[in-house]
Write a protein that holds these residues in place. Structure first.
Motif, PDB file in Angstrom:
ATOM      1  N   GLN A 191       0.921  -1.385   0.014  1.00  0.00           N
ATOM      2  CA  GLN A 191       0.083   0.000  -0.014  1.00  0.00           C
ATOM      3  C   GLN A 191       0.999   1.298  -0.103  1.00  0.00           C
ATOM      4  O   GLN A 191       1.309   1.919   1.007  1.00  0.00           O
ATOM      5  N   ASN A 192       1.461   1.617  -1.195  1.00  0.00           N
ATOM      6  CA  ASN A 192       1.923   3.013  -1.405  1.00  0.00           C
ATOM      7  C   ASN A 192       1.595   3.415  -2.558  1.00  0.00           C
ATOM      8  O   ASN A 192       1.189   2.737  -3.485  1.00  0.00           O
ATOM      9  N   THR A 193       2.238   4.515  -3.007  1.00  0.00           N
ATOM     10  CA  THR A 193       1.737   5.440  -4.244  1.00  0.00           C
ATOM     11  C   THR A 193       2.349   4.358  -5.410  1.00  0.00           C
ATOM     12  O   THR A 193       1.642   4.182  -6.363  1.00  0.00           O
ATOM     13  N   THR A 194       3.496   3.839  -5.550  1.00  0.00           N
ATOM     14  CA  THR A 194       3.944   3.061  -6.729  1.00  0.00           C
ATOM     15  C   THR A 194       3.380   1.773  -6.665  1.00  0.00           C
ATOM     16  O   THR A 194       2.923   1.450  -7.844  1.00  0.00           O
ATOM     17  N   ALA A 195       3.153   1.273  -5.652  1.00  0.00           N
ATOM     18  CA  ALA A 195       2.081  -0.130  -5.630  1.00  0.00           C
ATOM     19  C   ALA A 195       0.884   0.162  -6.226  1.00  0.00           C
ATOM     20  O   ALA A 195       0.303  -0.594  -6.854  1.00  0.00           O
ATOM     21  N   ASN A 196       0.306   1.268  -5.819  1.00  0.00           N
ATOM     22  CA  ASN A 196      -0.986   1.629  -6.290  1.00  0.00           C
ATOM     23  C   ASN A 196      -1.148   1.592  -7.794  1.00  0.00           C
ATOM     24  O   ASN A 196      -2.019   1.507  -8.355  1.00  0.00           O
ATOM     25  N   PHE A 197       0.035   2.309  -8.300  1.00  0.00           N
ATOM     26  CA  PHE A 197      -0.046   2.590  -9.794  1.00  0.00           C
ATOM     27  C   PHE A 197       0.030   1.426 -10.438  1.00  0.00           C
ATOM     28  O   PHE A 197      -0.464   1.277 -11.431  1.00  0.00           O
ATOM     29  N   ILE A 198       1.011   0.504  -9.812  1.00  0.00           N
ATOM     30  CA  ILE A 198       0.925  -0.817 -10.498  1.00  0.00           C
ATOM     31  C   ILE A 198      -0.359  -1.608 -10.628  1.00  0.00           C
ATOM     32  O   ILE A 198      -0.562  -2.316 -11.534  1.00  0.00           O
ATOM     33  N   ARG A 199      -0.968  -1.466  -9.709  1.00  0.00           N
ATOM     34  CA  ARG A 199      -2.342  -2.392  -8.935  1.00  0.00           C
ATOM     35  C   ARG A 199      -3.327  -1.655 -10.231  1.00  0.00           C
ATOM     36  O   ARG A 199      -4.233  -2.538 -10.905  1.00  0.00           O
ATOM     37  N   ARG A 200      -3.292  -0.544 -10.377  1.00  0.00           N
ATOM     38  CA  ARG A 200      -4.369   0.193 -11.408  1.00  0.00           C
ATOM     39  C   ARG A 200      -3.922  -0.190 -12.960  1.00  0.00           C
ATOM     40  O   ARG A 200      -4.598  -0.535 -13.816  1.00  0.00           O
ATOM     41  N   ASN A 201      -2.550   0.113 -13.349  1.00  0.00           N
ATOM     42  CA  ASN A 201      -2.202   0.051 -14.505  1.00  0.00           C
ATOM     43  C   ASN A 201      -1.620  -1.180 -15.256  1.00  0.00           C
ATOM     44  O   ASN A 201      -1.181  -1.447 -16.364  1.00  0.00           O
ATOM     45  N   GLN A 202      -1.065  -1.964 -14.375  1.00  0.00           N
ATOM     46  CA  GLN A 202      -0.387  -3.177 -14.631  1.00  0.00           C
ATOM     47  C   GLN A 202       1.043  -3.378 -15.170  1.00  0.00           C
ATOM     48  O   GLN A 202       1.256  -4.119 -15.817  1.00  0.00           O
ATOM     49  N   TYR A 203       1.618  -2.161 -14.959  1.00  0.00           N
ATOM     50  CA  TYR A 203       3.041  -2.046 -15.192  1.00  0.00           C
ATOM     51  C   TYR A 203       3.775  -0.858 -14.346  1.00  0.00           C
ATOM     52  O   TYR A 203       3.084  -0.185 -13.771  1.00  0.00           O
ATOM     53  N   PHE A 204       5.183  -0.956 -14.221  1.00  0.00           N
ATOM     54  CA  PHE A 204       6.096  -0.608 -13.159  1.00  0.00           C
ATOM     55  C   PHE A 204       6.121   0.807 -13.832  1.00  0.00           C
ATOM     56  O   PHE A 204       6.615   1.083 -14.757  1.00  0.00           O
ATOM     57  N   PRO A 205       6.001   1.915 -13.029  1.00  0.00           N
ATOM     58  CA  PRO A 205       6.300   3.403 -13.354  1.00  0.00           C
ATOM     59  C   PRO A 205       7.806   3.583 -13.379  1.00  0.00           C
ATOM     60  O   PRO A 205       8.412   2.748 -12.732  1.00  0.00           O
ATOM     61  N   GLN A 206       8.074   4.707 -13.518  1.00  0.00           N
ATOM     62  CA  GLN A 206       9.764   4.950 -13.435  1.00  0.00           C
ATOM     63  C   GLN A 206      10.231   4.886 -12.215  1.00  0.00           C
ATOM     64  O   GLN A 206       9.498   5.330 -11.166  1.00  0.00           O
ATOM     65  N   GLY A 207      11.363   4.212 -11.977  1.00  0.00           N
ATOM     66  CA  GLY A 207      12.076   4.157 -10.888  1.00  0.00           C
ATOM     67  C   GLY A 207      12.999   3.185 -10.802  1.00  0.00           C
ATOM     68  O   GLY A 207      13.387   2.669 -11.815  1.00  0.00           O
ATOM     69  N   ASP A 208      13.715   3.216  -9.455  1.00  0.00           N
ATOM     70  CA  ASP A 208      14.969   2.138  -9.406  1.00  0.00           C
ATOM     71  C   ASP A 208      14.571   0.837  -8.752  1.00  0.00           C
ATOM     72  O   ASP A 208      14.055   0.983  -7.613  1.00  0.00           O
ATOM     73  N   TYR A 209      14.410  -0.380  -9.449  1.00  0.00           N
ATOM     74  CA  TYR A 209      13.740  -1.496  -8.719  1.00  0.00           C
ATOM     75  C   TYR A 209      14.862  -2.419  -8.618  1.00  0.00           C
ATOM     76  O   TYR A 209      15.755  -2.443  -9.129  1.00  0.00           O
TER      77      TYR A 209
END
Length: 356
Positions: free
Chosen positions: A89-107
């Motif tokens: 439950q965080n902004t990046t995880a919520n983005f992935i939950r909605r859009n099904q792909y990873f946003p920009q970032g260091d993974y």
């Protein structure tokens, strides 16, 4: 460039083969990692933890037991479908939950494979790191959207997909647009006129085994960049119409045979039946025309010893006869770049037809 990351391991241990640039942009992509097992059959479970530098832990994946044999093993589709996926439950995880792909970032992707019978027996413990950057738009170039072209076997070109991925290929789909359809509907529902996969460069010479396009009809096309079975990037859908009754191949050898260079520069491939004719206006003093020609369908053909053209003031009708020049071959595609007297440049694309 794709990098295959391997953790330090002793000779003979199992390893994960994972391409973050391609497989590390979606949760489903993580299941496309391969497991190399150097020894006998094993029953295993796999855990994957995905974290992002600023957001922290993003997702935790746990699979049911499955078997791996000697050699390279793909993760069974049934195992992937039944895997337990816990998204944080965080902004990046919520983005992935909605859009099904990873946003920009260091993974960071931590793969842990353990024996199905004992969690103490670690078979693979490997970590991969990758910076996900949004791909640049995959833009089509020509035929331009809603353009009218003359060539029934056009050269189709597009911008390269960036960032480049090692082993990346393109697929081009071209379909006819039926009555009351838009371009997207046509591409989704109509049988393709051209469906070409495995294109290594950002252009496609019209396939010789495909039916030529029909005058008066409209067509839609789209290009996808992919590696293996994964789509990396995809262009918008563009449309064009084949509608050009007055081509250079049919023009008589008179003033009507000289097409204005501005008109030519807006078109697709014109047909030069041994001779290319065009006109331009020189508002400056007399000078020599600066131009060059390259063959884009066969890089081994290098047009040289081109005719020198002296421009006079006013309208200039220019006739370039290519017969006898070995660099001009029947059916090959060329681009002539002309520097106009005011310093601007124009590109003329043409197909050369040898005089029979």
């Amino acid at each position: 460039m794709c990098l295959f990351f391997y953790a330090n391991f002793a000779w003979g241990q199992a390893t994960i083969v994972f391409v973050p640039e391609v497989q590390g942009t979606t949760l489903n992509g993580l299941f496309r990692a391969a497991i190399y097992n150097p020894t006998g059959i094993k029953s295993v479970r796999m855990n994957i933890v995905v974290s992002e530098t600023r957001a922290g832990r993003i997702a935790t994946i746990q699979t049911v037991p499955f078997q791996i044999g000697p050699g390279s093993n793909v993760i069974p589709s049934g195992v992937a479908r039944s895997a337990s996926i816990a998204i944080a439950q965080n902004t990046t995880a919520n983005f992935i939950r909605r859009n099904q792909y990873f946003p920009q970032g260091d993974y960071e992707y931590a793969f842990n494979i353990i024996s199905a019978s004992s969690s103490e027996e670690v078979i693979v413990d490997q970590t991969f790191n990758h910076e996900v950057t949004p791909p640049a738009p995959l833009d089509l170039i020509e035929p331009y959207d809603q353009d009218e072209i003359c060539e029934k076997r056009p050269l189709l070109t597009w911008q390269p997909s960036l960032p480049a991925v090692d082993g990346q290929l393109y697929q081009l789909l071209l379909v006819e647009i039926k009555d009351k359809q838009n371009a997207v509907e046509a591409l989704n529902y109509n049988l393709p006129v051209v469906n070409q996969k495995g294109i290594p460069a950002n252009l496609l010479v019209y396939p010789p085994n495909a039916k030529e396009l029909v005058a008066g009809k409209k067509y839609a096309w789209q290009v996808s960049a992919y590696k293996d079975q994964t789509i990396i990037n995809r262009s918008d859908v563009w449309s064009f119409e084949v509608n050009c009754p007055d081509t250079m191949a049919n023009a008589p050898d008179s003033d009507l045979g000289y097409r204005d260079i501005e008109d030519l520069a807006k078109g697709n491939f014109y047909v030069a039946n041994g001779i290319l004719r065009f006109s331009l206006i020189n508002s400056n003093q007399e000078q020599q025309l600066r131009y060059s020609i390259i063959c884009i369908s066969n890089k081994a053909l290098l047009p040289r010893r081109l005719k020198k053209i002296q421009l006079t003031k006013g309208v200039n009708k220019i006739k370039l006869d290519f017969t006898g020049n070995a660099a001009f071959k029947d059916g090959e595609h060329y681009v002539m770049r002309v520097t106009l007297p005011d310093g601007t440049t124009r590109s003329i694309r043409f197909t050369y037809k040898a005089i029979q």
